[in-house]
Design an enzyme around this catalytic site. Sequence first.
Site, PDB file in Angstrom:
ATOM      1  N   LYS A  78      47.610  62.068  53.356  1.00 34.54           N
ATOM      2  CA  LYS A  78      49.101  62.686  53.274  1.00 34.54           C
ATOM      3  C   LYS A  78      49.001  63.769  52.084  1.00 34.54           C
ATOM      4  O   LYS A  78      48.571  63.333  51.143  1.00 34.54           O
ATOM      5  CB  LYS A  78      50.094  61.666  53.269  1.00 34.54           C
ATOM      6  CG  LYS A  78      51.364  62.258  53.360  1.00 34.54           C
ATOM      7  CD  LYS A  78      52.779  61.058  53.371  1.00 34.54           C
ATOM      8  CE  LYS A  78      53.987  61.591  53.582  1.00 34.54           C
ATOM      9  NZ  LYS A  78      54.987  60.512  53.370  1.00 34.54           N
ATOM     10  N   SER A 158      58.444  60.772  57.257  1.00 32.62           N
ATOM     11  CA  SER A 158      58.000  61.956  56.917  1.00 32.62           C
ATOM     12  C   SER A 158      56.541  62.247  57.157  1.00 32.62           C
ATOM     13  O   SER A 158      55.805  63.180  57.141  1.00 32.62           O
ATOM     14  CB  SER A 158      58.234  62.227  55.392  1.00 32.62           C
ATOM     15  OG  SER A 158      57.826  61.051  54.461  1.00 32.62           O
ATOM     16  N   SER A 182      59.084  55.988  56.432  1.00 30.79           N
ATOM     17  CA  SER A 182      58.189  57.258  56.694  1.00 30.79           C
ATOM     18  C   SER A 182      56.952  56.571  56.938  1.00 30.79           C
ATOM     19  O   SER A 182      56.006  57.781  57.346  1.00 30.79           O
ATOM     20  CB  SER A 182      58.046  58.210  55.584  1.00 30.79           C
ATOM     21  OG  SER A 182      59.075  58.887  55.381  1.00 30.79           O
TER      22      SER A 182
HETATM   23  N1  GLN Z   1      63.901  59.271  56.547  1.00 32.32           N
HETATM   24  C1  GLN Z   1      64.135  58.949  55.218  1.00 32.32           C
HETATM   25  C2  GLN Z   1      64.390  60.052  54.366  1.00 32.32           C
HETATM   26  O1  GLN Z   1      64.500  61.009  54.755  1.00 32.32           O
HETATM   27  C3  GLN Z   1      62.692  58.062  54.793  1.00 32.32           C
HETATM   28  C4  GLN Z   1      61.728  58.888  54.301  1.00 32.32           C
HETATM   29  C5  GLN Z   1      60.607  58.155  53.692  1.00 32.32           C
HETATM   30  O2  GLN Z   1      60.321  57.364  53.755  1.00 32.32           O
HETATM   31  N2  GLN Z   1      59.848  59.191  52.734  1.00 32.32           N
HETATM   32  O3  GLN Z   1      64.827  59.779  53.165  1.00 32.32           O
END
Ligand code: GLN
Length: 493
Positions: A78, A158, A182
């Site tokens: 990532k 994400s 995410s």
């Molecule tokens: N969707 C959540 C956010 O937008 C979690 C994102 C994540 O776990 N990095 O903060």
Amino acid sequence: MSELTHLTLADARDMLRAKKVSSSELTRAFVAAMERARMLNAFVTETRDRALEMAKASDERIWRGDARPLEGLPVAIKDLFCTKGVRTTAGSRILGNFIPPYESTVSQNLWDAGAVMLGKTNMDEFAMGSSNETSYFKPAINPWRARDSNENLVPGGSSGGSAAAVAASLCLGATGTDTGGSIRQPAALSGIVGVKPTYGRCSRWGIVAFASSLDQAGPMTRTVRDAAIMLSHMASVDEKDSTSVDMPVPDYEDGLEGGVSGLRIGIPKEYRLQGAPPEIDALWQQGAYWLRAQGAEIVDVSLPHTKYALPAYYIVAPAEASSNLARYDGVRYGHRAEGSHDLVDLYEHSRSQGFGAEVKRRVLIGTYVLSAGYYDAYYTRAQKVRTLIKRDFERAWEKCDALLTPATPGPAFPVGRKSNDPVSMYLNDVFTVTVNLAGLPAISVPVGLTENGLPLGLQVIGKTFDEATALRVGRSIELAANFTDRPRSWWMA
Ligand code: GLN
């Protein structure tokens, strides 16, 4: 060649060890698959030459009889993990040209175990999002499409690029990070396995920080066994991250087939969402049935503060993000605006050009909830809610050994469908954020398809540092579900 890319990580490892295939052959097959799949936009940076060099070195070690545990296995990283000498963007314009002079501990651990790097995967900007649409580098696309449809769907986020790359067999596994869901949410939406380990299991050093008390790295793979293997070589204590924990890292692959006989599996009643598609509920019940059939005892539990988890998360995470992101000022590194006439002007322009809309929203919210007059009303209160959520889980552990819940409130959705409605986007994480707030480990396992042909997942939550049980339960679900569907390869160039 293409059969090679459909191997599991475990099978590829065994074939390499048996010298039935070389890492160079395997890596070339994945590089070819990656280059033919650019329509998916899963990679922000491809590192073909590095991959082939690493594969060659691995082949030499294998021939010398000196293979390490992940020797010669191609994986993707990532783009939130700093990789020495390889651009690391965090999906943001502000880091668009950032080449780190150091390597994150997790990726270093993977290279030390012999893994081969294929490239850096797309993601929501600074890991803020649930669809990969906030990426400065355009959304990654889900390899899955609904039956009889050509509409592009999001892979979740994400870690959407990692999810898409694993689902489309462009790598054997990938790293993700999970602050509120995410890893698990994109895994569920893309029909793959994702593990968010206990907070402290993996070092956060060298991972671009979003919300430091919640961020945790983990593996994304096509099988539970592959996730167990990867996690065993990602986790470590690290003197460079004081929140990493000094506990031996088990070989998570051992004991994976231990079954669930005698285990108590809790079903938290607050996770039954009103208005959720009936398919989600049906799969959840199916999952409980599978575990019972394999000898587990199913118990009802209550996590009464669940409904406050998302609101608390959307105070704590932006608060931490606003302070973590203060470092991007256009002076030390990252994007710098041209033509500013003084320092404040330079800060303002660099940040307003460098950050996208969602990141700005988080910085604004975070700054607000931390401001003198509102700190107690929002931030302190959210921290108290966090304690209550943690306590809910502690009470549940008196009655059960692991919890079973849906992974997401629905399947993958079309690109653009939720991008103008932050609240509906945030709701994607209702089943996953509680785990981050409590610091627990959890795994998302693909179990079936909707009527429309889109994957859905179930989540198993474990006790602190009991990844092993979560993985074992996950493996039992995987066995029973026998999810073997694959996306049609429409993206091949
Ligand atoms: N969707 C959540 C956010 O937008 C979690 C994102 C994540 O776990 N990095 O903060």
